[in-house]
Scaffold this motif. Structure first.
Motif, PDB file in Angstrom:
ATOM      1  N   TYR A  73       1.049  -5.032   2.626  1.00 13.74           N
ATOM      2  CA  TYR A  73      -0.353  -5.428   2.616  1.00 13.74           C
ATOM      3  C   TYR A  73      -0.958  -5.025   3.950  1.00 13.74           C
ATOM      4  O   TYR A  73      -0.342  -5.214   5.002  1.00 13.74           O
ATOM      5  N   PHE A  74      -2.155  -4.440   3.887  1.00 14.19           N
ATOM      6  CA  PHE A  74      -2.824  -3.934   5.078  1.00 14.19           C
ATOM      7  C   PHE A  74      -4.213  -4.544   5.197  1.00 14.19           C
ATOM      8  O   PHE A  74      -4.869  -4.821   4.190  1.00 14.19           O
ATOM      9  N   ASN A  75      -4.661  -4.719   6.430  1.00 21.47           N
ATOM     10  CA  ASN A  75      -6.039  -5.138   6.680  1.00 21.47           C
ATOM     11  C   ASN A  75      -6.974  -3.959   6.470  1.00 21.47           C
ATOM     12  O   ASN A  75      -6.541  -2.801   6.516  1.00 21.47           O
ATOM     13  N   THR A 103       8.868   0.115 -12.654  1.00 24.36           N
ATOM     14  CA  THR A 103       9.164   1.484 -12.223  1.00 24.36           C
ATOM     15  C   THR A 103       8.407   1.882 -10.957  1.00 24.36           C
ATOM     16  O   THR A 103       8.573   3.006 -10.475  1.00 24.36           O
ATOM     17  N   ALA A 104       7.611   0.969 -10.416  1.00 20.83           N
ATOM     18  CA  ALA A 104       6.913   1.256  -9.150  1.00 20.83           C
ATOM     19  C   ALA A 104       7.937   1.332  -8.031  1.00 20.83           C
ATOM     20  O   ALA A 104       8.894   0.558  -7.997  1.00 20.83           O
ATOM     21  N   ARG A 105       7.721   2.267  -7.129  1.00 23.37           N
ATOM     22  CA  ARG A 105       8.634   2.399  -5.979  1.00 23.37           C
ATOM     23  C   ARG A 105       7.990   1.922  -4.691  1.00 23.37           C
ATOM     24  O   ARG A 105       8.653   1.338  -3.852  1.00 23.37           O
ATOM     25  N   ARG A 106       6.708   2.221  -4.511  1.00 22.49           N
ATOM     26  CA  ARG A 106       6.009   1.812  -3.293  1.00 22.49           C
ATOM     27  C   ARG A 106       4.603   1.391  -3.669  1.00 22.49           C
ATOM     28  O   ARG A 106       3.893   2.127  -4.363  1.00 22.49           O
ATOM     29  N   LEU A 107       4.193   0.206  -3.184  1.00 21.31           N
ATOM     30  CA  LEU A 107       2.858  -0.325  -3.442  1.00 21.31           C
ATOM     31  C   LEU A 107       2.211  -0.701  -2.119  1.00 21.31           C
ATOM     32  O   LEU A 107       2.843  -1.337  -1.270  1.00 21.31           O
ATOM     33  N   ALA A 108       0.948  -0.325  -1.958  1.00 27.57           N
ATOM     34  CA  ALA A 108       0.181  -0.703  -0.773  1.00 27.57           C
ATOM     35  C   ALA A 108      -1.127  -1.315  -1.231  1.00 27.57           C
ATOM     36  O   ALA A 108      -1.803  -0.770  -2.111  1.00 27.57           O
ATOM     37  N   LEU A 123       1.556   3.439  -5.723  1.00 26.42           N
ATOM     38  CA  LEU A 123       0.164   3.035  -5.891  1.00 26.42           C
ATOM     39  C   LEU A 123      -0.386   2.435  -4.614  1.00 26.42           C
ATOM     40  O   LEU A 123       0.245   1.569  -4.001  1.00 26.42           O
ATOM     41  N   LEU A 124      -1.568   2.908  -4.210  1.00 27.61           N
ATOM     42  CA  LEU A 124      -2.328   2.284  -3.133  1.00 27.61           C
ATOM     43  C   LEU A 124      -3.630   1.777  -3.739  1.00 27.61           C
ATOM     44  O   LEU A 124      -4.340   2.540  -4.404  1.00 27.61           O
ATOM     45  N   VAL A 125      -3.927   0.508  -3.512  1.00 28.37           N
ATOM     46  CA  VAL A 125      -5.164  -0.100  -3.987  1.00 28.37           C
ATOM     47  C   VAL A 125      -5.948  -0.584  -2.777  1.00 28.37           C
ATOM     48  O   VAL A 125      -5.465  -1.420  -2.005  1.00 28.37           O
ATOM     49  N   TYR A 126      -7.142  -0.044  -2.620  1.00 29.11           N
ATOM     50  CA  TYR A 126      -8.033  -0.370  -1.508  1.00 29.11           C
ATOM     51  C   TYR A 126      -9.197  -1.188  -2.064  1.00 29.11           C
ATOM     52  O   TYR A 126      -9.969  -0.714  -2.879  1.00 29.11           O
ATOM     53  N   TYR A 127      -9.265  -2.445  -1.651  1.00 26.43           N
ATOM     54  CA  TYR A 127     -10.320  -3.361  -2.102  1.00 26.43           C
ATOM     55  C   TYR A 127     -11.494  -3.280  -1.145  1.00 26.43           C
ATOM     56  O   TYR A 127     -11.379  -3.663   0.020  1.00 26.43           O
TER      57      TYR A 127
END
Length: 129
Positions: free
Chosen positions: A108-110, A78-83, A49-53
């Motif tokens: 976490y990304f800017n 069950t999540a493997r990769r989260l951004a 999952l990638l979540v862009y705010y």
């Protein structure tokens, strides 16, 4: 009414990419987040999952927040990769508190690093079993 969640075109069979706007409504949460992420998880047994705010993100409606927490407790393990791109401080704190449940590789990304976040997610290769 505009959507408060947009499914991004990078979404694929293993990864949901979402862009959050304004205050997340319960209907948008169910249609554009909960249903798709659970479908990915059900098909694979896991999900990314990638979540862009967005800059205009204000938070979650009370009902949407409750459903989000339920989703985390139901399938978070069950999540493997989260951004998370440009997440509010509360989200970072919540994810740190959920570490006993969510063992996924999390970054976490800017806001200016959205392209890097997408590339990191797309580079994921599941191990074969």
């Amino acid at each position: 009414m505009t959507n408060t969640i947009t499914i991004m075109p990078e979404t694929n069979a293993t990864t949901l990419f979402v862009h959050l706007h304004d205050t997340i409504s319960v209907d948008d949460y169910i249609q554009f987040f909960d249903t798709p992420v659970r479908a990915i998880q059900q098909k694979n047994g896991w999900y990314n999952l990638l979540v862009y705010y967005d800059r205009d993100f204000k938070g979650w409606s009370e009902q949407a927040a409750a459903l989000s927490f339920k989703c985390i407790t139901d399938i978070g393990s069950t999540a493997r990769r989260l951004a998370y791109v440009s997440p509010p401080d509360q989200r970072i704190l919540l994810m740190k508190m959920m570490r006993p449940i969510i063992k996924a590789e999390t970054r976490y990304f800017n806001l200016e690093d959205l392209d890097d976040a997408i590339a990191w997610m797309q580079a994921y290769r599941p191990e074969t079993r």
